[in-house]
Design a protein around this motif. Structure first.
Motif, PDB file in Angstrom:
ATOM      1  N   VAL B 289      -3.583  -1.686   5.916  1.00 34.41           N
ATOM      2  CA  VAL B 289      -2.446  -1.613   5.207  1.00 34.41           C
ATOM      3  C   VAL B 289      -1.611  -0.336   5.596  1.00 34.41           C
ATOM      4  O   VAL B 289      -0.374  -0.545   5.301  1.00 34.41           O
ATOM      5  CB  VAL B 289      -2.950  -1.206   3.458  1.00 34.41           C
ATOM      6  N   VAL B 290      -2.069   0.749   6.223  1.00 31.49           N
ATOM      7  CA  VAL B 290      -1.360   1.672   6.624  1.00 31.49           C
ATOM      8  C   VAL B 290      -0.440   1.257   7.889  1.00 31.49           C
ATOM      9  O   VAL B 290       0.423   1.653   7.891  1.00 31.49           O
ATOM     10  CB  VAL B 290      -2.157   2.827   7.203  1.00 31.49           C
ATOM     11  N   TYR B 291      -1.081   0.456   8.768  1.00 31.30           N
ATOM     12  CA  TYR B 291      -0.213  -0.037   9.695  1.00 31.30           C
ATOM     13  C   TYR B 291       0.752  -1.125   9.329  1.00 31.30           C
ATOM     14  O   TYR B 291       2.039  -0.862   9.752  1.00 31.30           O
ATOM     15  CB  TYR B 291      -1.160  -1.068  10.777  1.00 31.30           C
ATOM     16  N   PHE B 293       2.488  -0.720   6.400  1.00 27.62           N
ATOM     17  CA  PHE B 293       3.293   0.228   5.931  1.00 27.62           C
ATOM     18  C   PHE B 293       4.192   0.810   7.106  1.00 27.62           C
ATOM     19  O   PHE B 293       5.469   0.864   7.306  1.00 27.62           O
ATOM     20  CB  PHE B 293       2.639   1.241   5.026  1.00 27.62           C
ATOM     21  N   PHE B 294       3.533   1.295   8.230  1.00 24.96           N
ATOM     22  CA  PHE B 294       4.317   1.660   9.562  1.00 24.96           C
ATOM     23  C   PHE B 294       5.095   0.679  10.119  1.00 24.96           C
ATOM     24  O   PHE B 294       6.122   1.103  10.302  1.00 24.96           O
ATOM     25  CB  PHE B 294       2.932   2.042  10.465  1.00 24.96           C
ATOM     26  N   LEU B 297       8.216  -0.152   7.495  1.00 23.27           N
ATOM     27  CA  LEU B 297       9.167   0.884   6.997  1.00 23.27           C
ATOM     28  C   LEU B 297       9.458   1.803   8.111  1.00 23.27           C
ATOM     29  O   LEU B 297      10.726   2.593   8.134  1.00 23.27           O
ATOM     30  CB  LEU B 297       8.579   1.975   5.889  1.00 23.27           C
ATOM     31  N   ILE B 298       8.960   1.741   9.400  1.00 21.90           N
ATOM     32  CA  ILE B 298       9.373   2.615  10.399  1.00 21.90           C
ATOM     33  C   ILE B 298       9.640   1.800  11.697  1.00 21.90           C
ATOM     34  O   ILE B 298      10.657   1.974  12.319  1.00 21.90           O
ATOM     35  CB  ILE B 298       8.180   3.692  10.627  1.00 21.90           C
ATOM     36  N   MET B 396       2.964  -7.344   5.021  1.00 21.89           N
ATOM     37  CA  MET B 396       4.251  -6.494   4.900  1.00 21.89           C
ATOM     38  C   MET B 396       5.151  -6.550   5.815  1.00 21.89           C
ATOM     39  O   MET B 396       6.157  -6.109   5.515  1.00 21.89           O
ATOM     40  CB  MET B 396       3.368  -5.040   4.854  1.00 21.89           C
TER      41      MET B 396
END
Lengths: 433, 467
Positions: B289-291, B293-294, B297-298, B396
């Motif tokens: 989930v962190v990936y 988000f990365f 959003l980035i 995501m």
């Protein structure tokens, strides 16, 4: 010149020629060698750079979320409006609004007024109520109280809403910024450590949203997972490594475990949905069901780690135990298992870390719902930390961006602690035989 | 919601206490039966085995009953409540009846219910609650009777000649066997649950239409006269999207992962390896989930802006962003698997090549890599199956619309994204839309299973070659 001499000289010539060819190509080959080595090094550096960018960008986005902007209000606690017998039911929102309207008496227009009231968080009235309930004697006085600002004000103060952008493209217009400046000029705006973020449940308002509900949900879910997967995983590992006869059945079990380790996690979610929710009728969104699904998912990890650590116990230990008359069960329980336990615990912690970071299967069983309350048991509706991150990442408000990053930092912190624990365990108890 | 005094979790605690008590009772009993004729020496087993025997018999049958009871309780109660509903409610269609049952359950749990509460509904909820309380009470009685009865029975059986150790060991062995079969039950559960719903789906949408259709738009018409919502369930665009994103991920992870493994195995000194390897492993430990988000959003905005400056039109949910980040995630996977196989290549092969005068890189490219190739291929296959089954990054960062395209700058969707979007939120369990998710799940399971099996066979063959 005789024949043999001729042959010798030509052989020498050929040899020289081979050497020449080798030498001629040598510089190129060494260059290729250096290039290859550089490729390898740069591959590693590239991956590490990815890692660094990931961490830095999340930290840069998230560290501001640990601070929250507060606005000081002067509120007249009108004894006519607060019933001393029933402190809970007074119109505190009205009092907050009154105070704001008094600060900016020039605002008359209805739309402007709504904007003005939106400067402080909707949680301000709760804070005021709490204050009054604690200090009943203040009723009738004018008090100064710090209340959380709205997320837009927060973003402006933290510099995420830029003042030099044209007004139409900004989330706050010029009058609102003027109000903020007025507060700031009177030193009635401050930034403080954001306690709500660590103690609150989820909320639609970014300034009131916290991770405690999700942390509790994660805790309950992991507790279920740990209580089920550790004993079952250890038992399976022991059976397969120490007791199982080599036959077809054992082979089937082994192949199954290896396959389950590679099944996509979302498929476990489908299993949970079809079996636990629809067939057994267990409650939706409950940590109990989440824990069951994650148990099935982490079992292969624990079993594989457990078998590896049982394998590393030398056979001489077993033979010695059997030799002095221990039964097979005693041999395993008294000698092999204690020696293999650190390895099994390490595997379990790593499995738990995986379970803590898992999101996809939990989406399938409804842990993705918007839940404000802090879960108090295994069957209460709950969400978990990674799912909370997923939910916040979907929210459009700018303030949720930093909240998401901050929640990720908390999650990563938990993972670092767990993995660190695993490493320490391994270092401390690892034995070379 | 009213808290019961004998809720299942409390019952579990009571059972734990009883089991502990059973252990000490059994142990004491063993001491007491031999007190007058020679002490513990005359016992067949050590006294603690008599305690363990009592505890096992106290806990295990009661636990089994407990689990089965709770597993089927809710189904049976729902059935009874539905059967007792007024006539006009029973004539509702399956879907409406499901909604009604949901409402009743929500009422029972004190949640907010959609619409107004009719008296009949309230009565049904009360009925449900009453049955629930009765069931829990009955469960408590039965479990306690079983466990206390077991304790008393074993107490009577304990005699110096009772072969307690052998009994305990046999019981333990059966428990171990039962635990080890759980893996098989899990697999069976996955196959059955996915297959059952998928077959129901294929009854509505023929399987050839599903596998060969070129159009994917799972919206079903709610009313017959609705426009543009006929529902098309052709899986090819979804599958192509999955493959496109996985291919991009492989393009990133295979070269980078392989080269890092080669450097770590063949060039790096011990100290560098000790630092770089754990750092690489961190990439594998970061939650997906962190990936995601990365990526969303980035990386995605970065790619879009770069594309805009180059004059390309990049969709904001391009396959490239999701694929790139997924590739980063898989790097440590590829590198650690390749690391293993490269290390397994015998040193004699390297020594031979070096002795013939080849440089280090030539040794690697012409001797070590060809020798390790089957293992590397196996590892890459495992990585592909990982990429195909990866969910959060694509949910995501990738889109929802199924485009049949190979352009990495466009939006594509994947199997996992579709499963999540079709199943998150409330669903009714008969619409082809929901069932389609299970059909996709079946496809995903089969594809990854085939990849895994092939990869495992390849890797195993390769290992045997050098062992």
């Amino acid at each position: 010149m005789n024949k043999s001499e001729n042959m010798a000289s030509s052989a020498q010539g050929r040899q020289l020629r081979t050497m020449d060819i080798v030498n001629r190509g040598l510089a190129r080959r060494y260059r290729a060698e250096r290039r290859f080595k550089r490729f390898g090094l740069s591959a590693i550096l590239l991956s590490l750079a990815f890692l660094a960018v990931l961490f830095i960008s999340i930290f840069a986005n998230g560290y501001t979320a640990f601070q929250q902007t507060f606005i000081q209000l002067e509120v007249f606690l009108d004894p006519l409006k607060i019933d001393k017998e029933d402190l809970g039911s007074a119109n505190y929102q009205g009092l907050v609004r009154e105070s704001l309207a008094k600060t900016f008496p020039a605002v008359k227009n209805r739309a402007d007024k709504r904007k003005l009231y939106g400067m402080v968080s909707s949680g301000a009235s709760f804070d005021l109520r709490k204050f009054v309930q604690k200090n009943r004697h203040e009723i009738g006085n004018t008090i100064r109280i710090w209340v959380p600002a709205d997320d837009d004000v927060d973003m402006l103060i933290k510099g995420h809403i830029l003042r030099d952008v044209p007004e139409s493209e900004r989330r706050m217009d010029d009058t609102q910024i003027a109000w903020v400046d007025h507060f700031q000029h009177q030193l009635r705006i401050k930034q403080e450590f954001n306690m709500t973020f660590f103690t609150g449940g989820d909320s639609r308002e970014p300034e009131l949203a916290g991770i405690w509900g999700a942390v509790c949900g994660s805790l309950y879910t992991l507790l279920v997972t740990l209580c089920l997967s550790f004993p079952i995983g250890v038992a399976t590992a022991i059976y397969l490594e120490e007791f199982a006869p080599t036959n077809r059945w054992t082979d089937v079990v082994e192949v199954n475990i290896n396959n389950l380790a590679a099944v996509p996690s979302i498929v476990f979610g489908l299993l949970g949905l079809a079996v636990f929710l629809n067939f057994f009728g267990l409650p939706r969104s409950a940590p109990l069901v989440g824990g069951l699904v994650l148990t099935l998912m982490t079992l292969p990890t624990i079993i594989i780690a457990g078998r590896a650590s049982l394998k590393s116990v030398p056979p001489s230990i077993r033979e010695a135990a059997l030799g002095i008359g221990a039964s097979k069960t005693q041999m395993v329980a008294h000698h092999v298992l204690p020696l293999a336990m650190p390895g099994m615990l390490t595997g379990t912690i790593i499995g738990m870390a995986q379970a803590l970071g898992e999101t996809a299967p939990l989406l399938m069983i409804g842990m993705v719902a918007f839940i404000v309350d802090i879960p108090g048991g295994f069957t209460d509706p709950a969400t978990v930390l990674p799912v909370q991150i997923f939910l916040w990442a979907d929210s459009p408000e700018r303030a949720f961006l930093e909240k998401t990053s901050a929640a990720i930092m908390v999650l990563l912190l938990f993972l670092v602690i767990m993995n660190g624990l695993a490493v320490v365990l391994r270092k401390k108890f690892e034995r070379r035989w | 919601m009213v808290r019961e005094r004998m809720s299942p979790s409390n019952l579990l605690l009571v059972l734990l206490v009883l089991t502990t008590a059973g252990y000490y009772l059994g142990r004491r009993r063993a001491f007491s039966v031999v007190k007058n004729d020679g002490g513990p020496r005359v016992l067949h087993s050590r006294p603690s085995y008599y305690g363990a025997l009592t505890a096992l018999w106290c806990a295990v049958p009661a636990l089994v009953v407990f689990c089965f009871w709770l597993a089927f309780e809710s189904r049976i109660i729902t059935h009874i409540v539905v059967a007792a509903l007024p006539e006009e409610m029973l004539t509702l269609s399956g879907g409406r009846l499901n909604l009604l049952v949901n409402d009743i359950k929500n009422l029972v749990e004190g949640n907010i219910v959609a619409g107004s509460i009719s008296p009949a509904l309230r009565a049904a909820a009360d009925h449900y609650q009453e049955l629930n309380a009765i069931s829990h009470a009955a469960l408590a009685v039965i479990v306690l009777v079983i466990s206390i009865g077991a304790v008393l029975w074993i107490q009577r059986c304990i005699s110096p000649g009772l072969r307690a150790r052998n009994h305990v060991e046999t019981l333990v062995k059966y428990i171990l066997i039962a635990c080890s079969t759980l893996a098989i039950f899990t697999t069976i559960g996955i196959v059955l649950s996915v297959l059952y719903e998928a077959i129901r789906f294929f009854k509505i949408v023929p399987i050839h239409q599903f596998l060969l259709g070129l159009e994917w738009s799972p919206q079903m018409a709610i009313r017959a006269d609705q426009v543009g919502a006929s529902g098309a369930f052709g899986v090819i665009p979804v599958f192509m999207g999955t493959l496109l994103i996985s291919a991009i991920a492989m393009c990133v992870s295979v070269p980078v992962g392989l080269m890092s493994a080669i450097y770590l195995c063949e060039y790096a000194d011990k100290r560098f390896r000790a630092v770089a390897k754990p750092l690489l492993e961190i990439l594998a430990g970061i939650p997906t989930v962190v990936y995601g988000f990365f990526a969303a959003l980035i990386v995605a905005p970065l790619i879009r802006n770069t594309g805009a400056t180059l004059g390309l039109s990049v969709s904001s949910e391009s396959a490239l962003a999701a694929g790139l980040v997924m590739g980063i995630m898989i790097i440590p996977f590829v590198s650690s698997l390749s690391d293993d196989v490269i290390n397994a290549v015998p040193q004699s092969l390297r020594d031979g090549a070096l002795a013939l005068g080849s440089t280090h890189s030539e040794t690697i490219c012409r001797v070590v890599l060809p020798a390790a190739l089957p293992g590397i291929v196996g590892g890459v296959l495992l990585a592909v199956s990982r990429a195909i089954g990866e969910t959060m990054i694509v949910v995501m960062a990738a889109g929802l619309s199924a485009n049949l395209t190979l352009n990495p700058l466009k939006t594509v969707t994947t199997i996992t994204v579709q499963i999540v979007t079709l199943l998150v939120g409330d669903q009714e369990f008969d619409s082809p839309k929901t069932l389609a998710a299970f059909a996709l799940g079946l496809l995903l399971f089969v594809v990854t299973l085939v990849l895994n099996v092939v990869a495992l066979v390849v890797v195993r063959k390769y290992r045997e070659q050098y062992e």
